[in-house]
Design an enzyme around this catalytic site. Structure first.
Site, PDB file in Angstrom:
ATOM      1  N   TYR A  41      43.435  17.505  25.866  1.00  0.00           N
ATOM      2  CA  TYR A  41      43.246  18.859  26.412  1.00  0.00           C
ATOM      3  C   TYR A  41      43.959  19.901  25.555  1.00  0.00           C
ATOM      4  O   TYR A  41      43.645  21.083  25.626  1.00  0.00           O
ATOM      5  CB  TYR A  41      43.779  18.967  27.846  1.00  0.00           C
ATOM      6  CG  TYR A  41      43.087  18.135  28.887  1.00  0.00           C
ATOM      7  CD1 TYR A  41      41.937  17.386  28.596  1.00  0.00           C
ATOM      8  CD2 TYR A  41      43.579  18.088  30.187  1.00  0.00           C
ATOM      9  CE1 TYR A  41      41.328  16.612  29.566  1.00  0.00           C
ATOM     10  CE2 TYR A  41      42.966  17.310  31.172  1.00  0.00           C
ATOM     11  CZ  TYR A  41      41.845  16.573  30.848  1.00  0.00           C
ATOM     12  OH  TYR A  41      41.245  15.807  31.812  1.00  0.00           O
ATOM     13  N   HIS A  99      42.507   7.241  28.487  1.00  0.00           N
ATOM     14  CA  HIS A  99      41.549   8.299  28.817  1.00  0.00           C
ATOM     15  C   HIS A  99      40.088   7.836  28.824  1.00  0.00           C
ATOM     16  O   HIS A  99      39.314   8.188  29.707  1.00  0.00           O
ATOM     17  CB  HIS A  99      41.724   9.467  27.845  1.00  0.00           C
ATOM     18  CG  HIS A  99      41.214  10.769  28.373  1.00  0.00           C
ATOM     19  ND1 HIS A  99      41.697  11.980  27.953  1.00  0.00           N
ATOM     20  CD2 HIS A  99      40.261  11.058  29.299  1.00  0.00           C
ATOM     21  CE1 HIS A  99      41.065  12.959  28.593  1.00  0.00           C
ATOM     22  NE2 HIS A  99      40.186  12.423  29.405  1.00  0.00           N
TER      23      HIS A  99
END
Length: 269
Positions: A41, A99
């Site tokens: 992110y 992830h």
């Protein structure tokens, strides 16, 4: 060991720079205590800054980050997590997740799960888990470290993609489900069924959808840049839907997957 994944938190996907700082700052002021971020992110430092400036004590927070695919190798995972901790200005995260599956199985599940377990044993993460894992990948992760080590599988899950096979398998193994994109990028908020239920309960469509997911036993991590939305979303925790409401939302499932990045996504169940 019993794991506890908080039911309601604040997501930071797609939030960059000042927008990330403002969202987390507003969230903490309003009473959010669970913050979800990820290495990819690019906002861990901003999340860390907002937390540091908030005055909220570390023990009152539950911080999640996710390890990116470039860092799965045994010699890279822990150093990358230490880097994340430095950005987040903390000595540990409450939850560290893989992830995405390793593209092309470049790093075997057994290798990165063992490295993640080592990170937990070193105190860098209180709990560990996975994200975007299919049943087959969850089975590999369980074979590697045991189901009791896997706190959650964070997956796309919303009224249009209810992901029941994966959710049911996770539940059978004692693995919690964390729903991301619970509002389907806002698409479900315009659904007439959701809007009708919201009207009956004098609630917002977002509150209805978030309450639906939590009533199914899933954790949710909605994000917003709008303080008013952050505030009303919080109230979803008090909303109780009836059996008829739940059945109507269950009928909205259409396999409507929104996140399917080429070269990254596994062969979904």
């Amino acid at each position: 060991m019993t794991y506890r994944i908080p039911a309601f938190g604040l997501g930071t996907f797609r939030l960059q720079g000042q927008a990330a700082i403002d969202s987390v700052t507003n969230g903490l002021e309003l009473g959010y205590r669970v913050i979800d971020t990820a290495q990819i992110y690019g906002n861990e430092a901003e999340v860390g800054q907002a937390i540091a400036d908030s005055g909220v004590t570390r023990q009152d927070l539950f911080i999640t980050t996710k390890i990116w695919i470039d860092h799965y190798a045994q010699d890279k995972l822990i150093p990358s997590l230490r880097d994340s901790l430095a950005k987040l200005r903390t000595d540990h995260v409450d939850l560290a997740l893989i992830h995405w599956p390793s593209p092309g199985n470049a790093v075997p599940v057994a290798e990165f799960m063992a490295a993640l377990r080592d990170a937990k044993r070193q105190g860098l993460a209180t709990q560990i888990g996975v994200s975007n894992f299919t049943i087959g990948l969850m089975q590999q992760a369980i074979a590697a470290v045991g189901a009791s080590e896997i706190a959650t599988n964070q997956i796309e899950l919303h009224p249009y993609l209810q992901n029941r096979k994966v959710a049911d398998f996770a539940k059978s193994q004692g693995i919690a489900i964390t729903s991301y994109m619970t509002l389907a990028y806002g698409k479900v908020l315009h659904d007439p069924v959701i809007q009708a239920i919201a009207q009956v309960h004098a609630a917002t469509p977002a509150q209805v959808v978030l309450a639906w997911a939590m009533q199914l036993g899933y954790a949710v991590i909605p994000s917003s840049t709008q303080r008013a939305n952050l505030q009303t979303n919080l109230l979803a925790q008090q909303l109780v839907l009836g059996a008829s409401d739940m059945a109507q939302i269950a009928a909205l499932d259409r396999g409507g997957r929104l996140t399917n990045p080429e070269g990254l996504a596994p062969a979904w169940d």
